[in-house]
Design a protein around this motif. Structure first.
Motif, PDB file in Angstrom:
ATOM      1  N   MET A  20       0.827  -1.206   0.000  1.00 34.26           N
ATOM      2  CA  MET A  20       0.000   0.000   0.000  1.00 34.26           C
ATOM      3  C   MET A  20       0.864   1.260   0.000  1.00 34.26           C
ATOM      4  O   MET A  20       0.572   2.251  -0.683  1.00 34.26           O
ATOM      5  N   ASN A  21       1.947   1.224   0.759  1.00 28.90           N
ATOM      6  CA  ASN A  21       2.837   2.385   0.816  1.00 28.90           C
ATOM      7  C   ASN A  21       3.512   2.626  -0.522  1.00 28.90           C
ATOM      8  O   ASN A  21       3.727   3.781  -0.926  1.00 28.90           O
ATOM      9  N   VAL A  22       3.871   1.556  -1.215  1.00 25.81           N
ATOM     10  CA  VAL A  22       4.454   1.705  -2.560  1.00 25.81           C
ATOM     11  C   VAL A  22       3.454   2.382  -3.490  1.00 25.81           C
ATOM     12  O   VAL A  22       3.816   3.245  -4.301  1.00 25.81           O
ATOM     13  N   TRP A  23       2.197   2.028  -3.372  1.00 29.97           N
ATOM     14  CA  TRP A  23       1.174   2.673  -4.213  1.00 29.97           C
ATOM     15  C   TRP A  23       1.027   4.146  -3.843  1.00 29.97           C
ATOM     16  O   TRP A  23       0.929   5.007  -4.711  1.00 29.97           O
ATOM     17  N   TYR A  24       1.035   4.445  -2.541  1.00 30.88           N
ATOM     18  CA  TYR A  24       0.960   5.845  -2.116  1.00 30.88           C
ATOM     19  C   TYR A  24       2.124   6.663  -2.683  1.00 30.88           C
ATOM     20  O   TYR A  24       1.979   7.851  -2.975  1.00 30.88           O
ATOM     21  N   SER A  25       3.287   6.024  -2.824  1.00 36.46           N
ATOM     22  CA  SER A  25       4.466   6.753  -3.290  1.00 36.46           C
ATOM     23  C   SER A  25       4.361   7.181  -4.740  1.00 36.46           C
ATOM     24  O   SER A  25       5.151   7.998  -5.200  1.00 36.46           O
ATOM     25  N   THR A  26       3.400   6.636  -5.462  1.00 36.59           N
ATOM     26  CA  THR A  26       3.199   7.029  -6.870  1.00 36.59           C
ATOM     27  C   THR A  26       2.116   8.087  -7.014  1.00 36.59           C
ATOM     28  O   THR A  26       1.690   8.374  -8.146  1.00 36.59           O
ATOM     29  N   LEU A  27       1.678   8.682  -5.897  1.00 37.23           N
ATOM     30  CA  LEU A  27       0.586   9.652  -5.928  1.00 37.23           C
ATOM     31  C   LEU A  27       1.058  11.027  -5.465  1.00 37.23           C
ATOM     32  O   LEU A  27       1.963  11.142  -4.644  1.00 37.23           O
ATOM     33  N   ASP A  28       0.439  12.043  -6.010  1.00 36.71           N
ATOM     34  CA  ASP A  28       0.594  13.398  -5.474  1.00 36.71           C
ATOM     35  C   ASP A  28      -0.551  13.596  -4.494  1.00 36.71           C
ATOM     36  O   ASP A  28      -1.633  14.052  -4.862  1.00 36.71           O
ATOM     37  N   TRP A  29      -0.296  13.254  -3.247  1.00 36.91           N
ATOM     38  CA  TRP A  29      -1.362  13.200  -2.256  1.00 36.91           C
ATOM     39  C   TRP A  29      -0.950  13.957  -1.006  1.00 36.91           C
ATOM     40  O   TRP A  29       0.137  13.757  -0.482  1.00 36.91           O
ATOM     41  N   ARG A  30      -1.798  14.835  -0.563  1.00 37.53           N
ATOM     42  CA  ARG A  30      -1.586  15.560   0.688  1.00 37.53           C
ATOM     43  C   ARG A  30      -2.444  14.934   1.768  1.00 37.53           C
ATOM     44  O   ARG A  30      -3.598  14.582   1.533  1.00 37.53           O
TER      45      ARG A  30
END
Length: 261
Positions: free
Chosen positions: A1-11
């Motif tokens: 899940m963290n790897v997926w988050y790392s591909t996002l521009d997310w605040r």
């Protein structure tokens, strides 16, 4: 899940996020702030690991001798390791206080002005290294002491009969037989210094200012003033891969120099 988050521009807290692929990783490896994180992490890790292991070995050599009060001394040396990192950091903040701290009074007796530990980024970094080494050298000392006590006495006696002095005995007999202990501490201390120093860094330098190691940068980017959760997730993945590579290299190459018999 963290790897997926790392591909996002997310605040953090935002209801939506935009996919950016590997842009977060590219930014970390190419931006000046990312390069500064690597520099600070390298200095902190080297200083913390080298300081803890060298001082821990010297203390273990002393505590391995039959001296009065050595049981109390062993307890005193190890006790900082089990103390709360937050409590240790708070106490050392008073010691390093350039206006009223204990260190300031000691330096003044020698005619030396106290550095501005909390304002100078370089002094800030060395300050937290000193505190981390003080807190963790007891762990190294106890492990080294166990290794020293496992060395067969007949080998040391044979070296003494062969007229080997203390220095020769240490480098020719003691140190080679301590290589399993050195290897174990090298692996664990590198991991600990890159992951377990957060409490000291957070209390003593809340906003970084020269102490942005990779673990602290993860916190600052996600929960600090930047609120960039996607970018922080990318740094966390980099930290995991870095520790994996370092440990694999140590197991592959450094362990060859370890003598288990």
């Amino acid at each position: 899940m963290n790897v997926w988050y790392s591909t996002l521009d997310w605040r953090l807290g935002a209801p939506s996020a935009d996919p950016v692929g590997l842009a977060n990783y590219q930014r970390f490896f190419t931006s000046p702030s990312g390069l500064e994180v690597w520099r600070v992490t390298g200095i902190f890790t080297f200083g913390a690991v080298a300081g803890s292991m060298v001082l821990g070995l010297l203390i273990a050599l002393v505590l391995n001798k039959k001296i009065p009060g050595r049981t109390f001394a062993r307890t005193a040396v190890f006790s900082p390791y089990v103390l709360s990192g937050v409590g240790v950091a708070l106490v050392w903040m008073f010691i390093f206080d350039p206006q009223r701290g204990a260190l300031m009074h000691i330096l003044n007796r020698f005619g030396i002005d106290s550095p501005q530990w909390f304002l100078d980024p370089d002094a800030n970094l060395w300050m937290v290294i000193i505190v981390y080494v003080w807190k963790n050298l007891g762990y190294c000392a106890v492990v080294f002491l166990a290794g020293l006590q496992s060395i067969p006495r007949d080998l040391l006696e044979a070296a003494t009969i062969d007229r080997a002095g203390p220095v020769r005995r240490f480098f020719s007999v003691v140190l080679p037989l301590l290589t399993p202990t050195v290897f174990f501490l090298l692996v664990t201390n590198i991991i600990f210094s890159m992951t377990n120093a957060f409490d000291i860094l957070r209390v003593m330098t809340p906003t970084g200012n020269g102490t942005n190691t990779i673990i602290f940068e993860i916190y600052l980017q996600s929960f600090g003033q930047f609120n960039r959760a996607g970018y922080s997730a990318a740094i966390a993945v980099v930290l995991f891969l870095t520790l994996l590579i370092i440990t694999a290299v140590q197991l592959r190459f450094v362990e060859r120099k370890v003598h288990y018999q």
